[in-house]
Design a protein around this motif. Structure first.
Motif, PDB file in Angstrom:
ATOM      1  N   TYR A   1       9.796   2.658  -0.815  1.00 46.65           N
ATOM      2  CA  TYR A   1       9.823   3.709  -1.318  1.00 46.65           C
ATOM      3  C   TYR A   1      10.416   4.088  -3.039  1.00 46.65           C
TER       4      TYR A   1
ATOM      5  N   GLY B   1       5.893   3.537   1.277  1.00 49.26           N
ATOM      6  CA  GLY B   1       4.057   3.154   1.872  1.00 49.26           C
ATOM      7  C   GLY B   1       5.344   2.088   2.133  1.00 49.26           C
TER       8      GLY B   1
ATOM      9  N   PRO C   1       0.817  -1.300   0.648  1.00 48.21           N
ATOM     10  CA  PRO C   1       0.029  -0.068   0.306  1.00 48.21           C
ATOM     11  C   PRO C   1       0.582   1.628  -0.416  1.00 48.21           C
ATOM     12  N   THR C   2       0.411   2.342  -0.911  1.00 47.78           N
ATOM     13  CA  THR C   2       1.753   3.106  -1.631  1.00 47.78           C
ATOM     14  C   THR C   2       0.500   4.228  -1.407  1.00 47.78           C
TER      15      THR C   2
END
Length: 193
Positions: A145, A115, A93-94
């Motif tokens: 990242y 994330g 998830p980001t």
């Protein structure tokens, strides 16, 4: 008479300005796609991303929420043991901070996804030399990242197709690697009344 003409011109100008101001050039969009990923092995998966433009300029900054998930069903092995019936999964998830360049039918998106990477491995650990089998499970969480580049071709105002690529700028011990895929984007057009 002159006052009436001026009033009509001012009213027409204000109504035209408000109509132009209320029409959105850049709209929120949802992107879904499939991807291949990997570092130590080839993974297969998918991604979804919700994009929010931060201005109504031709070229604009964006903010996005994304989730990628990919899997590897190939058993891992060490010199003395190996995993069978295993699944090796990554969930990322980001929050994506980016910039979008727009030219007629082409859109170029540059993003920095920030994330987490959740690495999950499950299977049966087998060591034939000493003759044992046991269930194996390992869960790891890492900060993640990198840099993302996504060129897109616009079919119309609400649909486009494009490539998705992500290069991590950090190495984690689960080797959450690069991603490359193809995706379809649906833009939600808000019609002004």
């Amino acid at each position: 008479m002159c006052l009436t003409i001026r009033s009509i011109i001012v009213i027409c100008f204000l109504s035209a300005s408000s109509m132009l101001w209320s029409q959105k050039v850049n709209n929120n969009s949802l992107e879904l796609g499939v991807l291949g990923a990997g570092d130590e092995a080839l993974y297969y998966g998918g991604y979804g991303k919700y994009n929010i433009p931060l201005s109504q300029n031709k070229h604009y900054f964006t903010l996005g929420l994304a989730i990628s998930s990919y899997f590897d069903f190939k058993g891992e092995s060490e010199p003395e043991a190996y995993l069978k019936n295993d699944i090796d999964m990554r969930i990322l998830p980001t929050i994506n901070i980016g910039y979008s360049l727009n030219f007629k039918k082409i859109q170029l998106n540059f993003e920095v996804p920030l994330g987490l990477s959740f690495a999950v491995t499950k299977g049966t650990l087998v060591n034939e030399k000493i003759g044992f089998e046991r269930d194996f499970s390992n869960n790891e969480t890492f900060f993640n990242y990198g840099f993302s580049f996504s060129p897109k071709y616009k079919f119309n105002n609400s649909n486009s197709i494009g490539l998705y690529s992500f290069l991590p700028l950090i190495n984690d011990k689960a080797q959450s690697g690069y991603q490359i895929g193809i995706g379809w984007t649906k833009t939600f057009v808000n019609n002004a009344h």
